[in-house]
Design an enzyme around this catalytic site. Structure first.
Site, PDB file in Angstrom:
ATOM      1  N   ASN A 146      -0.227 -17.856 -11.680  1.00 51.78           N
ATOM      2  CA  ASN A 146      -0.633 -16.987 -10.761  1.00 51.78           C
ATOM      3  C   ASN A 146      -0.960 -17.774  -9.417  1.00 51.78           C
ATOM      4  O   ASN A 146      -1.977 -18.486  -9.009  1.00 51.78           O
ATOM      5  CB  ASN A 146      -1.984 -16.133 -11.105  1.00 51.78           C
ATOM      6  CG  ASN A 146      -2.325 -15.261  -9.914  1.00 51.78           C
ATOM      7  OD1 ASN A 146      -1.890 -15.213  -8.884  1.00 51.78           O
ATOM      8  ND2 ASN A 146      -3.423 -14.425 -10.192  1.00 51.78           N
ATOM      9  N   ARG A 186       2.949 -14.113 -11.508  1.00 51.69           N
ATOM     10  CA  ARG A 186       2.464 -13.050 -10.916  1.00 51.69           C
ATOM     11  C   ARG A 186       3.002 -13.112  -9.684  1.00 51.69           C
ATOM     12  O   ARG A 186       3.016 -13.999  -8.864  1.00 51.69           O
ATOM     13  CB  ARG A 186       0.992 -13.062 -10.895  1.00 51.69           C
ATOM     14  CG  ARG A 186       0.462 -12.025  -9.986  1.00 51.69           C
ATOM     15  CD  ARG A 186      -1.027 -12.013  -9.883  1.00 51.69           C
ATOM     16  NE  ARG A 186      -1.525 -10.848  -9.444  1.00 51.69           N
ATOM     17  CZ  ARG A 186      -2.963 -10.316  -9.155  1.00 51.69           C
ATOM     18  NH1 ARG A 186      -3.657 -11.312  -9.510  1.00 51.69           N
ATOM     19  NH2 ARG A 186      -3.323  -9.466  -8.685  1.00 51.69           N
ATOM     20  N   HIS A 242      -2.511  -4.149  -7.214  1.00 52.38           N
ATOM     21  CA  HIS A 242      -3.458  -4.312  -8.627  1.00 52.38           C
ATOM     22  C   HIS A 242      -2.703  -3.785  -9.873  1.00 52.38           C
ATOM     23  O   HIS A 242      -3.455  -3.414 -10.925  1.00 52.38           O
ATOM     24  CB  HIS A 242      -4.733  -3.585  -8.511  1.00 52.38           C
ATOM     25  CG  HIS A 242      -5.662  -4.598  -7.562  1.00 52.38           C
ATOM     26  ND1 HIS A 242      -6.535  -3.888  -6.763  1.00 52.38           N
ATOM     27  CD2 HIS A 242      -5.753  -5.927  -7.194  1.00 52.38           C
ATOM     28  CE1 HIS A 242      -7.152  -4.904  -6.062  1.00 52.38           C
ATOM     29  NE2 HIS A 242      -6.750  -6.224  -6.453  1.00 52.38           N
ATOM     30  N   ARG A 257     -11.627  -7.469   3.754  1.00 56.76           N
ATOM     31  CA  ARG A 257     -10.606  -6.563   3.989  1.00 56.76           C
ATOM     32  C   ARG A 257     -11.496  -5.136   4.614  1.00 56.76           C
ATOM     33  O   ARG A 257     -12.303  -4.773   4.154  1.00 56.76           O
ATOM     34  CB  ARG A 257      -9.709  -6.231   3.173  1.00 56.76           C
ATOM     35  CG  ARG A 257      -8.466  -7.260   2.809  1.00 56.76           C
ATOM     36  CD  ARG A 257      -7.629  -7.297   1.921  1.00 56.76           C
ATOM     37  NE  ARG A 257      -7.960  -8.218   0.755  1.00 56.76           N
ATOM     38  CZ  ARG A 257      -7.273  -8.136  -0.498  1.00 56.76           C
ATOM     39  NH1 ARG A 257      -6.656  -7.242  -0.672  1.00 56.76           N
ATOM     40  NH2 ARG A 257      -7.592  -9.120  -1.359  1.00 56.76           N
ATOM     41  N   GLU A 269      -4.968  -9.507 -16.395  1.00 59.59           N
ATOM     42  CA  GLU A 269      -3.795  -9.567 -15.708  1.00 59.59           C
ATOM     43  C   GLU A 269      -2.806 -10.617 -16.474  1.00 59.59           C
ATOM     44  O   GLU A 269      -1.569 -10.342 -16.841  1.00 59.59           O
ATOM     45  CB  GLU A 269      -3.863  -9.854 -14.295  1.00 59.59           C
ATOM     46  CG  GLU A 269      -4.419  -8.476 -13.700  1.00 59.59           C
ATOM     47  CD  GLU A 269      -5.139  -8.861 -12.481  1.00 59.59           C
ATOM     48  OE1 GLU A 269      -6.136  -9.707 -12.439  1.00 59.59           O
ATOM     49  OE2 GLU A 269      -4.839  -8.272 -11.272  1.00 59.59           O
TER      50      GLU A 269
END
Ligand code: ADP
Length: 393
Positions: free
Chosen positions: A9, A93, A181, A241, A379
């Site tokens: 990742n 990923r 996600h 964010r 993940e």
């Protein structure tokens, strides 16, 4: 000899890695670790499944390492961990699969070119995600490389959930709601049948509350709607964010505050959300233990937006059977879980406070109409599973 899979990742200055070894039907985690400070002061750490450090190294700031060098270093270390296991591929990923890739793919030169065309859609992530794929294809041309996307899982959504109210030609040009996600939501969906068969077949809202935060409505384990859209900035306010804004604000910032695209990007991605509102921190732990009214306001706004989105996603589902909390805040903060559940009482959510504080897997009371769970996301294992499935076929 067992089959082994590496999962990578890669971000702008770090690469997370893990190694999985096949044991019958399951994939056992072997080592995992992090290479961070790429381009500045680099640091490598690799840990065993029990958390003990297996290898560590730091580089001085004058000796900057590139992504490629970091990749070579990680692979060198992982090779020595393979023992007599056989590496069958690397799972990566990749944030963006566009509207084309609705499932993971084995990457070749052609698909790599297509993935490059998605970089303008996720300029802060996609180019970094692709670097290790390119390097691996150069260095180990015979080893399969698999790309798993954060967007794919959401391609089951109805057309109306994947669009904006813009002219059709812009939609054809790729301006649509991609959702993110997805690997986290897919992992949670894969766990549900065992944990709560009714919710697995029915209507579940998953709250992935980490530094990046979003929510997803699952119908029968498939994505029906999500809070993130064209980019990972829409929806909930996050660590730094902003979450959803009136698009008119962007025009106003350009016209009246002399901001250009790059300045606005920095504002929306790095300076807003919990950090921007509080002026103190993007870290939920810090805010929850701070009495400053600005810290309280940041937490209150976070909860308020979750409450609003919960209503919206429950409406899309036409009801609710279960809620699942996951990621850093969702897995670790009883206070946030408690606030969310209190706000969701009207939907039939009743929390067992004791179970919540103790961090049990099921935190709703026996009489709650809606079951509430805390499930750690994974993940990496989702990427490893996809990689194995794709390479075994
Ligand atoms: P990322 O999106 O970077 O993967 P994580 O899922 O690791 O992020 O979540 C990071 C967030 O989780 C941070 O805001 C951190 O403060 C929060 N967090 C971790 N532990 C706790 C805790 N015990 N209480 C509240 N928030 C926590």
């Amino acid at each position: 000899m067992q089959n082994a899979i590496v999962v990578l990742n890669a971000g702008s200055s770090s690469i997370k890695f893990s190694l999985f070894v096949e044991r019958g039907d399951s994939l056992e985690p072997n080592v995992r670790g992090l290479f961070e400070g790429i381009g500045t002061a680099a640091r490598f750490v690799m840990k065993a499944p029990d958390g003990s450090v297996k290898a560590e190294k730091s580089w001085p700031e004058e000796n900057k390492l590139s992504h490629e060098e970091a990749f070579d270093f990680i692979v060198g270390h992982l090779r020595s961990e393979l023992a007599d296991n056989r590496l069958i591929g690397i799972g990566h990923r990749v944030v963006h699969g566009g509207s084309v890739y609705t499932r993971p793919i084995r990457v070749d030169q052609e698909s790599l070119k297509v993935l490059d065309t998605f970089s303008p859609l996720a300029p802060l992530h996609q180019p970094h995600n692709l670097l290790p794929i390119r390097r691996a294809m150069e260095r180990m041309p015979d080893l399969p490389q698999v790309a798993c996307f954060d967007t794919s899982f959401h391609r089951t959504q109805p057309e109306v959930a994947q669009m904006y109210g813009l002219p059709a030609d812009l939609r054809e040009a790729g301006i649509m709601r991609y959702g993110f996600h997805g690997l986290s939501y897919e992992y949670i969906a894969s766990m549900l049948p065992e944990i709560d068969p009714k919710a697995a077949q029915g209507r579940t809202i998953v709250l992935h509350l980490g530094n990046g935060a979003s929510m997803c409505a699952l119908l029968g384990g498939q994505s029906l709607a999500a809070t993130m859209g064209f980019t990972a900035v829409e929806g909930l306010p996050m660590g730094t964010r902003s979450g959803s804004l009136d698009p008119g604000i962007i025009l106003h910032l350009i016209d009246r505050h002399n901001m250009d695209a790059r300045r606005i990007e920095k504002l929306l991605y790095k300076e807003s959300g919990l950090l921007g509102i509080s002026g103190i921190s993007s870290d939920m732990r810090t805010l929850l233990t701070n009495d400053d009214p600005r810290a309280r306001l940041a937490v209150a706004y976070f909860l308020y937006r979750i409450r609003r989105e919960l209503g919206s996603l429950a409406a899309a589902l036409g009801g609710l059977d279960a809620l699942v909390f996951t990621a850093g805040i969702g897995e670790n903060s009883p206070a946030i879980r408690s606030g969310v559940c209190r706000d969701a009482a009207w939907l039939g959510v009743e929390m067992d406070e004791q179970a919540n504080v103790e961090g049990r897997r099921r935190i709703s009371s026996d009489s709650s109409r809606v079951a509430v769970y805390v499930l750690p996301t994974n993940e990496e294992v989702m990427i490893a599973r996809h990689t194995r499935r794709l390479l075994n076929n």
